[in-house]
Design an enzyme around this catalytic site. Structure first.
Site, PDB file in Angstrom:
ATOM      1  N   ASP A  21     -64.185 -25.754 -23.043  1.00  0.00           N
ATOM      2  CA  ASP A  21     -64.151 -26.656 -21.891  1.00  0.00           C
ATOM      3  C   ASP A  21     -63.678 -25.887 -20.663  1.00  0.00           C
ATOM      4  O   ASP A  21     -62.523 -25.448 -20.611  1.00  0.00           O
ATOM      5  CB  ASP A  21     -63.189 -27.817 -22.229  1.00  0.00           C
ATOM      6  CG  ASP A  21     -62.944 -28.713 -21.029  1.00  0.00           C
ATOM      7  OD1 ASP A  21     -63.754 -28.685 -20.091  1.00  0.00           O
ATOM      8  OD2 ASP A  21     -61.935 -29.446 -21.047  1.00  0.00           O
ATOM      9  N   ASN A  23     -63.652 -27.114 -17.475  1.00  0.00           N
ATOM     10  CA  ASN A  23     -63.143 -27.897 -16.341  1.00  0.00           C
ATOM     11  C   ASN A  23     -62.044 -28.891 -16.698  1.00  0.00           C
ATOM     12  O   ASN A  23     -61.708 -29.773 -15.906  1.00  0.00           O
ATOM     13  CB  ASN A  23     -64.305 -28.614 -15.617  1.00  0.00           C
ATOM     14  CG  ASN A  23     -65.017 -29.585 -16.554  1.00  0.00           C
ATOM     15  OD1 ASN A  23     -64.627 -29.736 -17.714  1.00  0.00           O
ATOM     16  ND2 ASN A  23     -66.054 -30.242 -16.069  1.00  0.00           N
ATOM     17  N   ASP A  25     -61.825 -31.446 -18.719  1.00  0.00           N
ATOM     18  CA  ASP A  25     -62.047 -32.872 -19.005  1.00  0.00           C
ATOM     19  C   ASP A  25     -62.022 -33.166 -20.514  1.00  0.00           C
ATOM     20  O   ASP A  25     -62.317 -34.285 -20.943  1.00  0.00           O
ATOM     21  CB  ASP A  25     -63.355 -33.373 -18.371  1.00  0.00           C
ATOM     22  CG  ASP A  25     -64.593 -32.698 -18.957  1.00  0.00           C
ATOM     23  OD1 ASP A  25     -64.435 -31.805 -19.833  1.00  0.00           O
ATOM     24  OD2 ASP A  25     -65.728 -33.040 -18.558  1.00  0.00           O
ATOM     25  N   ASP A  29     -68.496 -27.451 -22.282  1.00  0.00           N
ATOM     26  CA  ASP A  29     -69.586 -27.534 -21.309  1.00  0.00           C
ATOM     27  C   ASP A  29     -70.342 -26.209 -21.191  1.00  0.00           C
ATOM     28  O   ASP A  29     -69.942 -25.196 -21.775  1.00  0.00           O
ATOM     29  CB  ASP A  29     -69.044 -27.975 -19.936  1.00  0.00           C
ATOM     30  CG  ASP A  29     -67.792 -27.202 -19.567  1.00  0.00           C
ATOM     31  OD1 ASP A  29     -67.815 -25.972 -19.725  1.00  0.00           O
ATOM     32  OD2 ASP A  29     -66.783 -27.833 -19.158  1.00  0.00           O
ATOM     33  N   ASP A  98     -82.139 -27.791 -28.779  1.00  0.00           N
ATOM     34  CA  ASP A  98     -82.387 -28.664 -29.914  1.00  0.00           C
ATOM     35  C   ASP A  98     -83.511 -29.616 -29.503  1.00  0.00           C
ATOM     36  O   ASP A  98     -83.415 -30.270 -28.465  1.00  0.00           O
ATOM     37  CB  ASP A  98     -81.094 -29.451 -30.215  1.00  0.00           C
ATOM     38  CG  ASP A  98     -80.909 -29.729 -31.684  1.00  0.00           C
ATOM     39  OD1 ASP A  98     -81.876 -30.217 -32.294  1.00  0.00           O
ATOM     40  OD2 ASP A  98     -79.813 -29.486 -32.203  1.00  0.00           O
ATOM     41  N   ASP A 329     -73.387 -30.939 -39.150  1.00  0.00           N
ATOM     42  CA  ASP A 329     -73.571 -32.122 -39.994  1.00  0.00           C
ATOM     43  C   ASP A 329     -72.864 -31.978 -41.338  1.00  0.00           C
ATOM     44  O   ASP A 329     -73.026 -32.836 -42.215  1.00  0.00           O
ATOM     45  CB  ASP A 329     -75.064 -32.341 -40.293  1.00  0.00           C
ATOM     46  CG  ASP A 329     -75.838 -32.768 -39.071  1.00  0.00           C
ATOM     47  OD1 ASP A 329     -75.236 -33.394 -38.175  1.00  0.00           O
ATOM     48  OD2 ASP A 329     -77.057 -32.478 -39.011  1.00  0.00           O
TER      49      ASP A 329
END
Ligand code: NOJ
Length: 554
Positions: A21, A23, A25, A29, A98, A329
């Protein structure tokens, strides 16, 4: 076999939400991925598969796309994506996106328009049916539980969703839909993508006319595999897809293909296959039960070995499997394939080598290179994944207590792999300066990239050596193209195989904590890799330590 640019590559899967991350939050990202490209390059990665980062309500963490032409603002912007592709290329790396086209999101414009006018153009982008005498159109059970049919809002119809109700299935029988899909794929390939990982693709062909099958549980529903087995003719869709898109760009594609029959392998991944490669899920499916996760049985070392060899024999030199220990998964492979209580640095390295040296493309899932483990969940509230939540209910319905149900689903929860990447021993494992969207595994103080990077004995360092060996000009030809020949197949808790090409390599793993003695058929020339400091050999007789793995040149 025609040689392809991607045959000798090593791939790495990023789950963007949990990678890094930038930034604060709490959500990983694209700029965060760019920040970590040097880390991946240093490890030796060539191909990076990004789980979806398109615009999405994130009902299934991005596998529910509401706009195929946009990046979700939580992950960044289109400029970030273009910069990521360019920065990767600068480092000789390729980005795979994807491709999720069995279904979209119920918040996609197509679906909204279908609700407004079910008989119009967009109604035919989906499978819409009316109930007959109050009965649902078919009795199929969705992969995430419950029936596959849901009311189409504002209409008297039902729509089909083989996954979550927020993931309506797209109607591939409709050529207009297929055109839209191809247009989007080519738009992305024009941006310089290396290719795609192709989601749930086996579901695009339904057995027509849609009908019910024999129920397999008390809920009166039947699993999706029953219909899929009857669905014929997916090849027509898949060859059109290949010809209209990937082939024109020489793109690398890896399909999420399940339950294929041996005779179909050349069609899927032969020289002229629909895809470049497909994942081997044979190990991940071992021990599964039709009743649900609560009824699954653990995978024993001998199961793991037989499953790997079975897949290898099935594919032979027809094409290239993509080999995984885990993905987003699945639970963490070290927690699943190493017997309980034995998960340690040596056993993690053993599993790594046994998997990595199989014939095919190695795919590493983020954190696997650090030996990241399953999460010790303490409450179902800590679990975000829709699939785990469904399996928890299935377990309760089967009579398990809440504590038993939590224990059962914790072993298989997809959130085991989705906890934030462990970068350092700082707050939140260095993943974010904010509050992480999913709790960090509390073992981050001891398992993290920072402490492993400069430790020559770490799991990370071992993965780096495995990658370097695959790229070593002296061994590359054998490791990439050489045949795989199992050895001592019936020996308990021992997994061993040859790789035979212009050289002969012998990979031997003692899959137990007790020592084990082996007698080589001849002398070895060289030890290429060993997860212990020494090898206890007396001529051709070797006494392997617990979980020792060696790669020998014979
Ligand atoms: C397979 C993906 O890997 C999984 O995460 C997703 O939930 C389903 N397909 C539906 O797209």
């Amino acid at each position: 076999m025609t040689k392809k640019w991607w045959h000798d590559k090593v791939a790495y899967q990023i789950y963007p939400k949990s990678f890094y991350d930038s930034n604060g939050d709490g959500i990983g990202d694209l700029p965060g991925i760019i920040d970590k490209l040097d880390y991946l390059q240093d490890l030796g990665i060539d191909i990076i598969w990004l789980s979806p980062c398109y615009q999405s309500p994130l009902a299934d963490q991005g596998y529910d796309i509401s706009d195929y032409y946009r990046i979700d603002p939580r992950f960044g912007t289109m400029e970030d994506m273009e910069r990521l592709i360019a920065e990767a290329r600068r480092r000789d790396m390729y980005i795979l996106m994807d491709l999720v086209v069995n279904h979209c999101s119920d918040e996609h414009e197509w679906f909204r328009k279908a609700c407004e006018d079910p008989d119009g153009k967009y109604g035919n982008f989906f499978y819409l049916k009316k109930k007959t005498d109050g009965e649902l159109p078919t009795n199929w059970r969705s992969y995430f539980g419950g029936p596959v049919w849901e009311d189409l809002p504002g209409t008297d119809r039902q729509y089909l969703h083989v996954f979550h109700k927020k993931q309506p299935d797209l109607n591939w029988e409709n050529p207009e839909l297929r055109e839209e899909v191809y247009r989007n794929i080519n738009w992305w390939l024009d941006k310089g993508l290396g290719g795609f990982r192709i989601d749930a693709i086996i579901n695009i062909k339904k057995a027509l006319p849609l009908r019910s099958y024999e129920p397999d549980r008390d809920d009166g529903l039947c699993g999706m595999h029953v219909m899929l087995q009857e669905a014929k003719g997916i090849g027509t869709f898949l060859s059109e897809l290949r010809d209209r898109t990937f082939r024109q760009y020489d793109a690398f594609t890896v399909g999420e293909v399940f339950n294929e029959k041996a005779e179909e392998i050349p069609d899927f991944i032969g020289d002229d296959g629909y895809f470049s490669s497909m994942f081997d899920f044979n190990e991940t499916m071992c021990g599964a039960s039709d009743k649900g996760w609560y009824d699954a049985r653990p995978v024993e070392p001998d199961d793991y070995k037989h499953r790997c060899f079975e897949s290898q024999a099935k594919v032979g030199n027809i094409g290239f499997l993509s080999n995984i220990i885990e993905n987003h998964d699945e639970p963490r492979g070290v927690s699943r394939y190493i017997p309980e209580g034995d998960c340690c640095t040596e056993s993690k390295k053993m599993l790594a080598a046994l998997n990595f040296m199989l014939r095919g493309l190695p795919f590493i899932y983020q954190g696997q290179e650090l030996g990241m483990e399953n999460m010790p969940f303490t409450s179902i509230e800590e679990i975000d994944d829709i699939s785990t939540r469904d399996e928890y209910l299935v377990a309760l319905e089967a009579g398990l207590t809440p504590a038993e149900a939590l224990k059962a689903v914790s072993k298989y929860s997809r959130d085991n792999a989705r906890t934030p990447m462990q970068w350092s021993d700082e707050a939140n494992a260095g993943f974010t300066s904010g509050t992480p969207w999913l709790r960090v595994n509390p073992n981050y103080a001891s398992i993290n990239a920072k402490s492993q990077k400069d430790d020559p004995d770490s799991v990370y360092a071992f993965y780096k050596k495995l990658i370097a060996l695959r790229k070593d000009p002296a061994y590359k030809e054998t490791i990439v193209y050489g045949a795989l020949k199992p050895a001592w197949e019936e020996r308990h808790n021992l997994m061993a195989y040859y790789r035979k090409g212009d050289r002969t390599l012998f990979v031997i793993g003692n899959y137990q904590r007790e020592e084990q003695e082996i007698l080589l058929p001849g002398a070895y020339k060289k030890v290429l890799l060993n997860n212990y400091k020494e090898i206890a050999a007396d001529g051709s007789r070797i006494r392997l330590h617990g979980y020792q793995v060696v790669i020998l040149e014979m």
